[in-house]
Design a protein around this motif. Sequence first.
Motif, mmCIF file in Angstrom:
data_model
loop_
_atom_site.group_PDB
_atom_site.id
_atom_site.type_symbol
_atom_site.label_atom_id
_atom_site.label_comp_id
_atom_site.label_asym_id
_atom_site.label_seq_id
_atom_site.Cartn_x
_atom_site.Cartn_y
_atom_site.Cartn_z
ATOM 1 N N ASP A 33 51.667 -17.885 40.114
ATOM 2 C CA ASP A 33 51.270 -16.574 40.611
ATOM 3 C C ASP A 33 52.040 -16.243 41.881
ATOM 4 O O ASP A 33 52.271 -17.111 42.729
ATOM 5 C CB ASP A 33 49.768 -16.546 40.915
ATOM 6 C CG ASP A 33 48.934 -16.297 39.665
ATOM 7 O OD1 ASP A 33 49.513 -15.895 38.645
ATOM 8 O OD2 ASP A 33 47.707 -16.490 39.731
ATOM 9 N N TYR A 40 51.995 -13.956 45.289
ATOM 10 C CA TYR A 40 51.140 -13.189 46.191
ATOM 11 C C TYR A 40 51.989 -12.509 47.264
ATOM 12 O O TYR A 40 52.990 -13.079 47.716
ATOM 13 C CB TYR A 40 50.122 -14.102 46.876
ATOM 14 C CG TYR A 40 49.016 -14.609 45.983
ATOM 15 C CD1 TYR A 40 47.796 -13.939 45.910
ATOM 16 C CD2 TYR A 40 49.172 -15.759 45.223
ATOM 17 C CE1 TYR A 40 46.769 -14.395 45.104
ATOM 18 C CE2 TYR A 40 48.151 -16.226 44.410
ATOM 19 C CZ TYR A 40 46.947 -15.541 44.356
ATOM 20 O OH TYR A 40 45.935 -15.992 43.556
ATOM 21 N N GLU A 59 52.474 -10.774 33.481
ATOM 22 C CA GLU A 59 52.594 -10.370 34.880
ATOM 23 C C GLU A 59 52.200 -11.506 35.829
ATOM 24 O O GLU A 59 51.048 -11.915 35.872
ATOM 25 C CB GLU A 59 51.699 -9.149 35.145
ATOM 26 C CG GLU A 59 51.810 -8.595 36.547
ATOM 27 C CD GLU A 59 53.216 -8.179 36.888
ATOM 28 O OE1 GLU A 59 53.870 -8.920 37.650
ATOM 29 O OE2 GLU A 59 53.654 -7.113 36.390
ATOM 30 N N THR A 60 53.158 -12.009 36.568
ATOM 31 C CA THR A 60 52.868 -13.069 37.551
ATOM 32 C C THR A 60 52.545 -12.509 38.928
ATOM 33 O O THR A 60 52.019 -13.232 39.771
ATOM 34 C CB THR A 60 54.057 -14.035 37.671
ATOM 35 O OG1 THR A 60 55.225 -13.299 38.056
ATOM 36 C CG2 THR A 60 54.307 -14.754 36.352
ATOM 37 N N ASP A 61 52.851 -11.239 39.169
ATOM 38 C CA ASP A 61 52.543 -10.600 40.444
ATOM 39 C C ASP A 61 51.048 -10.277 40.474
ATOM 40 O O ASP A 61 50.572 -9.411 39.744
ATOM 41 C CB ASP A 61 53.369 -9.326 40.604
ATOM 42 C CG ASP A 61 53.218 -8.679 41.972
ATOM 43 O OD1 ASP A 61 52.062 -8.472 42.406
ATOM 44 O OD2 ASP A 61 54.250 -8.383 42.606
ATOM 45 N N GLU A 97 49.112 -8.854 42.699
ATOM 46 C CA GLU A 97 48.765 -7.498 43.126
ATOM 47 C C GLU A 97 48.909 -6.514 41.970
ATOM 48 O O GLU A 97 48.036 -5.665 41.752
ATOM 49 C CB GLU A 97 49.651 -7.084 44.299
ATOM 50 C CG GLU A 97 49.290 -5.723 44.885
ATOM 51 C CD GLU A 97 50.086 -5.395 46.135
ATOM 52 O OE1 GLU A 97 49.705 -4.449 46.844
ATOM 53 O OE2 GLU A 97 51.088 -6.095 46.406
ATOM 54 N N GLN A 98 49.998 -6.621 41.206
ATOM 55 C CA GLN A 98 50.201 -5.741 40.072
ATOM 56 C C GLN A 98 49.137 -5.955 39.000
ATOM 57 O O GLN A 98 48.663 -5.003 38.371
ATOM 58 C CB GLN A 98 51.600 -5.956 39.482
ATOM 59 C CG GLN A 98 52.735 -5.505 40.375
ATOM 60 C CD GLN A 98 52.719 -4.002 40.603
ATOM 61 O OE1 GLN A 98 52.438 -3.227 39.696
ATOM 62 N NE2 GLN A 98 53.029 -3.597 41.827
ATOM 63 N N ARG A 99 48.771 -7.206 38.785
ATOM 64 C CA ARG A 99 47.768 -7.536 37.772
ATOM 65 C C ARG A 99 46.417 -6.926 38.150
ATOM 66 O O ARG A 99 45.714 -6.363 37.301
ATOM 67 C CB ARG A 99 47.662 -9.063 37.640
ATOM 68 C CG ARG A 99 47.416 -9.535 36.237
ATOM 69 C CD ARG A 99 47.909 -10.932 36.020
ATOM 70 N NE ARG A 99 47.191 -11.980 36.711
ATOM 71 C CZ ARG A 99 47.780 -12.972 37.360
ATOM 72 N NH1 ARG A 99 49.097 -13.039 37.434
ATOM 73 N NH2 ARG A 99 47.061 -13.909 37.944
ATOM 74 N N GLN A 137 45.857 -4.357 40.211
ATOM 75 C CA GLN A 137 45.934 -2.897 40.145
ATOM 76 C C GLN A 137 45.842 -2.404 38.707
ATOM 77 O O GLN A 137 45.221 -1.362 38.433
ATOM 78 C CB GLN A 137 47.222 -2.417 40.803
ATOM 79 C CG GLN A 137 47.219 -2.558 42.324
ATOM 80 C CD GLN A 137 48.539 -2.160 42.951
ATOM 81 O OE1 GLN A 137 49.581 -2.116 42.283
ATOM 82 N NE2 GLN A 137 48.526 -1.884 44.244
ATOM 83 N N SER A 138 46.446 -3.140 37.782
ATOM 84 C CA SER A 138 46.380 -2.751 36.372
ATOM 85 C C SER A 138 44.946 -2.798 35.853
ATOM 86 O O SER A 138 44.495 -1.887 35.150
ATOM 87 C CB SER A 138 47.273 -3.652 35.521
ATOM 88 O OG SER A 138 48.632 -3.482 35.849
ATOM 89 N N ARG A 180 42.917 0.019 37.309
ATOM 90 C CA ARG A 180 43.236 1.275 36.635
ATOM 91 C C ARG A 180 42.508 1.386 35.296
ATOM 92 O O ARG A 180 41.922 2.433 34.976
ATOM 93 C CB ARG A 180 44.744 1.396 36.408
ATOM 94 C CG ARG A 180 45.144 2.666 35.684
ATOM 95 C CD ARG A 180 46.628 2.713 35.383
ATOM 96 N NE ARG A 180 47.047 1.686 34.446
ATOM 97 C CZ ARG A 180 46.864 1.767 33.131
ATOM 98 N NH1 ARG A 180 46.231 2.804 32.607
ATOM 99 N NH2 ARG A 180 47.295 0.811 32.333
ATOM 100 N N ASP A 210 45.974 8.414 35.038
ATOM 101 C CA ASP A 210 45.294 7.393 34.239
ATOM 102 C C ASP A 210 44.493 8.036 33.121
ATOM 103 O O ASP A 210 44.462 7.537 31.993
ATOM 104 C CB ASP A 210 44.372 6.546 35.128
ATOM 105 C CG ASP A 210 45.136 5.673 36.095
ATOM 106 O OD1 ASP A 210 46.332 5.436 35.843
ATOM 107 O OD2 ASP A 210 44.546 5.244 37.103
#
Length: 295
Positions: free
Chosen positions: A189, A191, A255-257, A259-261, A263-264, A267, A280
């Motif tokens: 992961d 961060y 997705e390893t990010d 923050e992106q995970r 946020q997804s 959403r 959205d």
Amino acid sequence: MPSEYNRQHERNPFQHHGFQRSTHSVAGSSSVSGSRPNRLSAPSRMQHDRVSRAPGVPCLPRRESMDPDQELRGYEGVCRLFPLPEVVLFPHCVLPLHIFEPRYRQMTEDALAGDRLIAMAKLKDGSDWNVEEDPPIESVACLGKIFDHRRLADGRYNLLLVGLKRVRLLHELPKDALFRRARADLLDDAYPETPLDSLREELVGQFRMFCEREGRVEPEIARLLDKPIPLGVLVDLLGHYLGLPGAVKQAFLNETDVEQRVQSLIRILGVQLGTGSEADRARDDSGFPPPFSLN
């Protein structure tokens, strides 16, 4: 064994091992606990005569101190592949499996005699499990370890596989056995440098609101919301617990990010709750993501 998606309500055969029961039917299950069907999809006619899948258990194993880095200390970069349609395992989650096809019995025996590692890989959409001998699979899989198992008198296996880490499949190796193997790199992961406390609060708040709307939440998941576990672990557990389509779960796995995970998932929860942005909601009007329910 069932030849199509099974929605029987049976007792979880793995409950005595100390794992929580799944309270939701799972497509392709050989043993399902629950009281209401998944609203994501209608039963499919896909034949499952090679392997059947018991319900995913969206929780940490009782040995919560299990350290993926410690468990993978001897990993040499090659993993056994267990491809299934619409099945996505996340790190720290537990997947009960019933193994009966010869190639996967051999795979299980090989794993038990060695490092006990198996990579769960989702078949690519459109692959024909029944026609192609080695159908194409996604390039990111989850490397799991056999946490518990039982060999039946006829050579079949019931086993519990706990996810350890994401892996990127580099290339498959020439076959020297009935099952498939691949060279794979471990993925960690990622961060950001700044804390994600506010994002964590937003995720937990959205998830609680969704559970209130659904009218229930598993006690074990409710307890996890207040535990100081890493955010990457938490979002994986919640993503596994929600009845998301396989394609969405695969996108989360890719997705390893962290923050992106997060946020997804925020959403997607926002769309379901009607609190998402106009963009959205436009996605929702297009049919994606589809309605989902708790696992």
